[in-house]
Design a protein around this motif. Structure first.
Motif, PDB file in Angstrom:
ATOM      1  N   THR A  48      -5.922  13.761   5.318  1.00 12.62           N
ATOM      2  CA  THR A  48      -4.820  14.683   5.072  1.00 12.62           C
ATOM      3  C   THR A  48      -3.573  13.877   4.764  1.00 12.62           C
ATOM      4  O   THR A  48      -3.432  12.730   5.192  1.00 12.62           O
ATOM      5  CB  THR A  48      -4.559  15.590   6.289  1.00 12.62           C
ATOM      6  OG1 THR A  48      -4.280  14.777   7.422  1.00 12.62           O
ATOM      7  CG2 THR A  48      -5.740  16.497   6.558  1.00 12.62           C
ATOM      8  N   GLY A  49      -2.689  14.481   3.977  1.00 14.12           N
ATOM      9  CA  GLY A  49      -1.452  13.816   3.633  1.00 14.12           C
ATOM     10  C   GLY A  49      -0.714  14.555   2.541  1.00 14.12           C
ATOM     11  O   GLY A  49      -1.020  15.707   2.220  1.00 14.12           O
TER      12      GLY A  49
ATOM     13  N   SER B 117      -0.450   8.830 -12.644  1.00 13.76           N
ATOM     14  CA  SER B 117      -1.373   8.626 -11.526  1.00 13.76           C
ATOM     15  C   SER B 117      -1.034   9.533 -10.351  1.00 13.76           C
ATOM     16  O   SER B 117       0.105   9.937 -10.172  1.00 13.76           O
ATOM     17  CB  SER B 117      -1.317   7.170 -11.050  1.00 13.76           C
ATOM     18  OG  SER B 117      -1.687   6.301 -12.081  1.00 13.76           O
ATOM     19  N   PHE B 118      -2.068   9.812  -9.555  1.00 13.40           N
ATOM     20  CA  PHE B 118      -1.895  10.604  -8.348  1.00 13.40           C
ATOM     21  C   PHE B 118      -2.209   9.750  -7.137  1.00 13.40           C
ATOM     22  O   PHE B 118      -3.086   8.885  -7.177  1.00 13.40           O
ATOM     23  CB  PHE B 118      -2.832  11.818  -8.365  1.00 13.40           C
ATOM     24  CG  PHE B 118      -2.429  12.854  -9.352  1.00 13.40           C
ATOM     25  CD1 PHE B 118      -1.572  13.882  -8.993  1.00 13.40           C
ATOM     26  CD2 PHE B 118      -2.908  12.813 -10.648  1.00 13.40           C
ATOM     27  CE1 PHE B 118      -1.186  14.836  -9.914  1.00 13.40           C
ATOM     28  CE2 PHE B 118      -2.540  13.764 -11.576  1.00 13.40           C
ATOM     29  CZ  PHE B 118      -1.677  14.788 -11.211  1.00 13.40           C
ATOM     30  N   TYR B 119      -1.483  10.029  -6.047  1.00 14.89           N
ATOM     31  CA  TYR B 119      -1.642   9.288  -4.803  1.00 14.89           C
ATOM     32  C   TYR B 119      -1.670  10.254  -3.628  1.00 14.89           C
ATOM     33  O   TYR B 119      -1.089  11.341  -3.700  1.00 14.89           O
ATOM     34  CB  TYR B 119      -0.461   8.327  -4.589  1.00 14.89           C
ATOM     35  CG  TYR B 119      -0.317   7.319  -5.682  1.00 14.89           C
ATOM     36  CD1 TYR B 119      -0.993   6.104  -5.618  1.00 14.89           C
ATOM     37  CD2 TYR B 119       0.472   7.576  -6.793  1.00 14.89           C
ATOM     38  CE1 TYR B 119      -0.879   5.178  -6.639  1.00 14.89           C
ATOM     39  CE2 TYR B 119       0.591   6.655  -7.815  1.00 14.89           C
ATOM     40  CZ  TYR B 119      -0.082   5.461  -7.734  1.00 14.89           C
ATOM     41  OH  TYR B 119       0.027   4.551  -8.743  1.00 14.89           O
ATOM     42  N   LEU B 120      -2.309   9.831  -2.556  1.00 16.36           N
ATOM     43  CA  LEU B 120      -2.235  10.547  -1.297  1.00 16.36           C
ATOM     44  C   LEU B 120      -1.477   9.665  -0.320  1.00 16.36           C
ATOM     45  O   LEU B 120      -1.918   8.562  -0.004  1.00 16.36           O
ATOM     46  CB  LEU B 120      -3.628  10.837  -0.736  1.00 16.36           C
ATOM     47  CG  LEU B 120      -3.616  11.594   0.600  1.00 16.36           C
ATOM     48  CD1 LEU B 120      -3.183  13.035   0.383  1.00 16.36           C
ATOM     49  CD2 LEU B 120      -4.973  11.521   1.275  1.00 16.36           C
ATOM     50  N   ARG B 121      -0.307  10.142   0.139  1.00 12.21           N
ATOM     51  CA  ARG B 121       0.407   9.458   1.214  1.00 12.21           C
ATOM     52  C   ARG B 121      -0.214   9.971   2.508  1.00 12.21           C
ATOM     53  O   ARG B 121      -0.004  11.108   2.907  1.00 12.21           O
ATOM     54  CB  ARG B 121       1.900   9.751   1.190  1.00 12.21           C
ATOM     55  CG  ARG B 121       2.608   8.913   2.266  1.00 12.21           C
ATOM     56  CD  ARG B 121       4.090   9.163   2.400  1.00 12.21           C
ATOM     57  NE  ARG B 121       4.780   9.358   1.150  1.00 12.21           N
ATOM     58  CZ  ARG B 121       5.863  10.149   1.049  1.00 12.21           C
ATOM     59  NH1 ARG B 121       6.338  10.799   2.078  1.00 12.21           N
ATOM     60  NH2 ARG B 121       6.451  10.284  -0.120  1.00 12.21           N
ATOM     61  N   ARG B 122      -1.017   9.133   3.123  1.00 14.49           N
ATOM     62  CA  ARG B 122      -1.836   9.518   4.270  1.00 14.49           C
ATOM     63  C   ARG B 122      -0.992   9.824   5.496  1.00 14.49           C
ATOM     64  O   ARG B 122      -0.012   9.135   5.769  1.00 14.49           O
ATOM     65  CB  ARG B 122      -2.819   8.398   4.584  1.00 14.49           C
ATOM     66  CG  ARG B 122      -3.731   8.064   3.423  1.00 14.49           C
ATOM     67  CD  ARG B 122      -4.457   6.765   3.631  1.00 14.49           C
ATOM     68  NE  ARG B 122      -5.357   6.863   4.785  1.00 14.49           N
ATOM     69  CZ  ARG B 122      -5.826   5.808   5.424  1.00 14.49           C
ATOM     70  NH1 ARG B 122      -5.483   4.588   5.037  1.00 14.49           N
ATOM     71  NH2 ARG B 122      -6.634   5.964   6.436  1.00 14.49           N
ATOM     72  N   ASP B 123      -1.415  10.854   6.248  1.00  6.87           N
ATOM     73  CA  ASP B 123      -0.735  11.189   7.504  1.00  6.87           C
ATOM     74  C   ASP B 123      -0.816  10.037   8.493  1.00  6.87           C
ATOM     75  O   ASP B 123       0.083   9.859   9.308  1.00  6.87           O
ATOM     76  CB  ASP B 123      -1.361  12.438   8.140  1.00  6.87           C
ATOM     77  CG  ASP B 123      -0.997  13.721   7.399  1.00  6.87           C
ATOM     78  OD1 ASP B 123      -0.040  13.715   6.602  1.00  6.87           O
ATOM     79  OD2 ASP B 123      -1.675  14.738   7.641  1.00  6.87           O
ATOM     80  N   VAL B 124      -1.871   9.239   8.432  1.00  8.39           N
ATOM     81  CA  VAL B 124      -2.053   8.123   9.371  1.00  8.39           C
ATOM     82  C   VAL B 124      -1.381   6.842   8.893  1.00  8.39           C
ATOM     83  O   VAL B 124      -1.475   5.816   9.544  1.00  8.39           O
ATOM     84  CB  VAL B 124      -3.554   7.860   9.651  1.00  8.39           C
ATOM     85  CG1 VAL B 124      -4.190   9.046  10.333  1.00  8.39           C
ATOM     86  CG2 VAL B 124      -4.290   7.475   8.384  1.00  8.39           C
ATOM     87  N   GLY B 125      -0.700   6.916   7.742  1.00  8.80           N
ATOM     88  CA  GLY B 125      -0.013   5.745   7.195  1.00  8.80           C
ATOM     89  C   GLY B 125      -0.766   5.154   6.022  1.00  8.80           C
ATOM     90  O   GLY B 125      -1.984   5.237   5.935  1.00  8.80           O
TER      91      GLY B 125
END
Length: 66
Positions: A10-11, A19-27
């Motif tokens: 999740t993030g 480009s697409f990125y996921l900034r993660r909830d866990v860092g």
């Protein structure tokens, strides 16, 4: 994390340039290889399901809002 490993993360879904990125909830963050462009989910919290295919690169099977 090993190549071929399935992930559920999740993030915040972000777009930078083409480009697409996921900034993660866990860092940290993952670069995403997407089959479709998730216009409605950009800059929102999402759950991502996919496969780890390389250093911080995810082959995405699905993205959904949370």
């Amino acid at each position: 994390m090993q190549i071929g490993q399935r992930i559920e993360e999740t993030g915040l879904l972000l777009r930078e340039g083409g480009s697409f990125y996921l900034r993660r909830d866990v860092g940290g963050r993952f670069t995403l290889d997407l089959r479709r462009t998730p216009i409605d989910e950009v800059e929102k919290r999402v759950k991502l399901v996919g496969t780890y295919v390389g250093p911080d690169l995810i082959d995405v099977d699905g993205v959904s809002l949370i």
